[in-house]
Design a protein around this motif. Structure first.
Motif, PDB file in Angstrom:
ATOM      1  N   GLY A 102      32.616  -4.091  17.198  1.00  0.00           N
ATOM      2  CA  GLY A 102      32.913  -2.804  16.613  1.00  0.00           C
ATOM      3  C   GLY A 102      33.989  -3.039  15.569  1.00  0.00           C
ATOM      4  N   SER A 103      34.767  -2.024  15.278  1.00  0.00           N
ATOM      5  CA  SER A 103      35.885  -2.151  14.349  1.00  0.00           C
ATOM      6  C   SER A 103      37.110  -1.574  15.055  1.00  0.00           C
ATOM      7  CB  SER A 103      35.584  -1.390  13.059  1.00  0.00           C
ATOM      8  OG  SER A 103      36.658  -1.488  12.162  1.00  0.00           O
ATOM      9  N   PHE A 104      38.098  -2.419  15.307  1.00  0.00           N
ATOM     10  CA  PHE A 104      39.271  -2.020  16.078  1.00  0.00           C
ATOM     11  C   PHE A 104      39.897  -0.767  15.477  1.00  0.00           C
ATOM     12  CE2 PHE A 104      43.632  -1.952  17.415  1.00  0.00           C
ATOM     13  CZ  PHE A 104      43.565  -2.329  18.744  1.00  0.00           C
ATOM     14  N   GLY A 105      40.087   0.237  16.307  1.00  0.00           N
ATOM     15  CA  GLY A 105      40.758   1.465  15.901  1.00  0.00           C
ATOM     16  C   GLY A 105      39.884   2.475  15.185  1.00  0.00           C
ATOM     17  N   ALA A 106      38.651   2.119  14.897  1.00  0.00           N
ATOM     18  CA  ALA A 106      37.754   3.041  14.180  1.00  0.00           C
ATOM     19  C   ALA A 106      37.107   4.020  15.151  1.00  0.00           C
ATOM     20  CB  ALA A 106      36.674   2.263  13.444  1.00  0.00           C
ATOM     21  N   MET A 107      36.695   5.160  14.628  1.00  0.00           N
ATOM     22  CA  MET A 107      35.874   6.091  15.392  1.00  0.00           C
ATOM     23  C   MET A 107      34.442   5.572  15.280  1.00  0.00           C
ATOM     24  SD  MET A 107      35.617   8.710  17.279  1.00  0.00           S
ATOM     25  CE  MET A 107      36.917   9.904  17.128  1.00  0.00           C
ATOM     26  N   MET A 108      33.889   5.154  16.411  1.00  0.00           N
ATOM     27  CA  MET A 108      32.580   4.505  16.423  1.00  0.00           C
ATOM     28  C   MET A 108      31.593   5.298  17.264  1.00  0.00           C
ATOM     29  SD  MET A 108      33.882   0.597  17.079  1.00  0.00           S
ATOM     30  CE  MET A 108      35.306   1.030  18.086  1.00  0.00           C
ATOM     31  N   GLN A 109      30.325   5.130  16.955  1.00  0.00           N
ATOM     32  CA  GLN A 109      29.255   5.630  17.793  1.00  0.00           C
ATOM     33  C   GLN A 109      28.531   4.395  18.320  1.00  0.00           C
ATOM     34  OE1 GLN A 109      29.584   7.000  14.411  1.00  0.00           O
ATOM     35  NE2 GLN A 109      31.057   8.253  15.529  1.00  0.00           N
ATOM     36  N   VAL A 110      28.535   4.251  19.641  1.00  0.00           N
ATOM     37  CA  VAL A 110      27.912   3.101  20.285  1.00  0.00           C
ATOM     38  C   VAL A 110      26.641   3.586  20.962  1.00  0.00           C
ATOM     39  CG1 VAL A 110      28.198   1.262  21.994  1.00  0.00           C
ATOM     40  CG2 VAL A 110      30.185   2.067  20.676  1.00  0.00           C
ATOM     41  N   GLU A 111      25.529   2.983  20.582  1.00  0.00           N
ATOM     42  CA  GLU A 111      24.246   3.299  21.207  1.00  0.00           C
ATOM     43  C   GLU A 111      23.770   2.053  21.934  1.00  0.00           C
ATOM     44  OE1 GLU A 111      21.346   5.275  18.635  1.00  0.00           O
ATOM     45  OE2 GLU A 111      22.952   5.394  17.143  1.00  0.00           O
ATOM     46  N   LEU A 112      23.289   2.249  23.162  1.00  0.00           N
ATOM     47  CA  LEU A 112      22.797   1.097  23.906  1.00  0.00           C
ATOM     48  C   LEU A 112      21.723   1.520  24.889  1.00  0.00           C
ATOM     49  CD1 LEU A 112      24.190   1.106  27.044  1.00  0.00           C
ATOM     50  CD2 LEU A 112      26.192   0.727  25.624  1.00  0.00           C
ATOM     51  N   VAL A 113      20.917   0.551  25.252  1.00  0.00           N
ATOM     52  CA  VAL A 113      19.934   0.738  26.313  1.00  0.00           C
ATOM     53  C   VAL A 113      20.384  -0.154  27.460  1.00  0.00           C
ATOM     54  CG1 VAL A 113      17.527   0.531  26.997  1.00  0.00           C
ATOM     55  CG2 VAL A 113      18.098   1.248  24.665  1.00  0.00           C
ATOM     56  N   ASN A 114      20.965   0.473  28.493  1.00  0.00           N
ATOM     57  CA  ASN A 114      21.468  -0.245  29.652  1.00  0.00           C
ATOM     58  C   ASN A 114      20.268  -0.699  30.466  1.00  0.00           C
ATOM     59  OD1 ASN A 114      22.678  -0.983  32.159  1.00  0.00           O
ATOM     60  ND2 ASN A 114      24.407   0.346  31.711  1.00  0.00           N
ATOM     61  N   ASP A 115      20.171  -1.989  30.698  1.00  0.00           N
ATOM     62  CA  ASP A 115      19.038  -2.599  31.383  1.00  0.00           C
ATOM     63  C   ASP A 115      19.318  -2.658  32.871  1.00  0.00           C
ATOM     64  OD1 ASP A 115      16.647  -4.001  31.753  1.00  0.00           O
ATOM     65  OD2 ASP A 115      17.619  -5.939  31.421  1.00  0.00           O
ATOM     66  N   GLY A 116      18.607  -1.868  33.626  1.00  0.00           N
ATOM     67  CA  GLY A 116      18.770  -1.865  35.080  1.00  0.00           C
ATOM     68  C   GLY A 116      18.865  -0.465  35.664  1.00  0.00           C
TER      69      GLY A 116
END
Length: 148
Positions: free
Chosen positions: A123-137
């Motif tokens: 990511g970028s330290f300190g940035a406002m981020m949108q994290v999208e993921l597909v959690n496997d399990g």
């Protein structure tokens, strides 16, 4: 140092609507740095994460490591892992590391991961981020160097 590790089939980070980074099969590591942390904690945490055997083998047992599946890693800074909600309803983050030192340790942790893993995204330290993921399990593990 704290990490929330999620086994994923894919993940990406966007910043201000633009794709910043992405990975395929591997781990998303949400990484929190505490006020008392140093290089030793980063090394200890990465050593543990890199050796986790949480991918399935040919018999369906979680017995295979990230390196065995040639998996990717995404490391996202997450100071909110140090949220303290003991008093009231507004979290306190006084246990989180100071920004300059936390950023240095975040970058050091990423460097450690890059020594072992071919594709490491961030990511970028300190940035406002949108994290999208597909959690496997789903498969999610919490690690804290204070208890390792």
């Amino acid at each position: 140092m704290r990490a929330l590790i999620q086994r994923v089939t894919r993940a990406q980070v966007s910043i201000e609507g633009e794709l910043h980074s992405s990975i395929g099969k591997g781990y998303v590591i949400l990484l929190g740095v505490g006020a008392e942390d140093g290089n030793e904690q980063a090394e200890k945490l990465w050593s543990k994460i890199s050796k986790l055997r949480i991918f399935e083998d040919e018999n369906g047992k979680t017995n295979v490591s990230l390196a065995d599946v040639q998996g990717d890693v995404m490391v996202v800074s997450q100071f909110t892992l140090y949220a303290n909600c003991k008093r009231g309803n507004r979290p306190s983050f006084t246990e989180a590391g100071a920004p300059d030192e936390a950023n240095r340790l975040y970058e050091y942790f990423v460097e450690l991961a890059r020594r072992d893993i071919e594709h490491v995204a961030t990511g970028s330290f300190g940035a406002m981020m949108q994290v999208e993921l597909v959690n496997d399990g789903p498969f999610t593990i919490w690690l804290d160097t204070d208890t390792l």
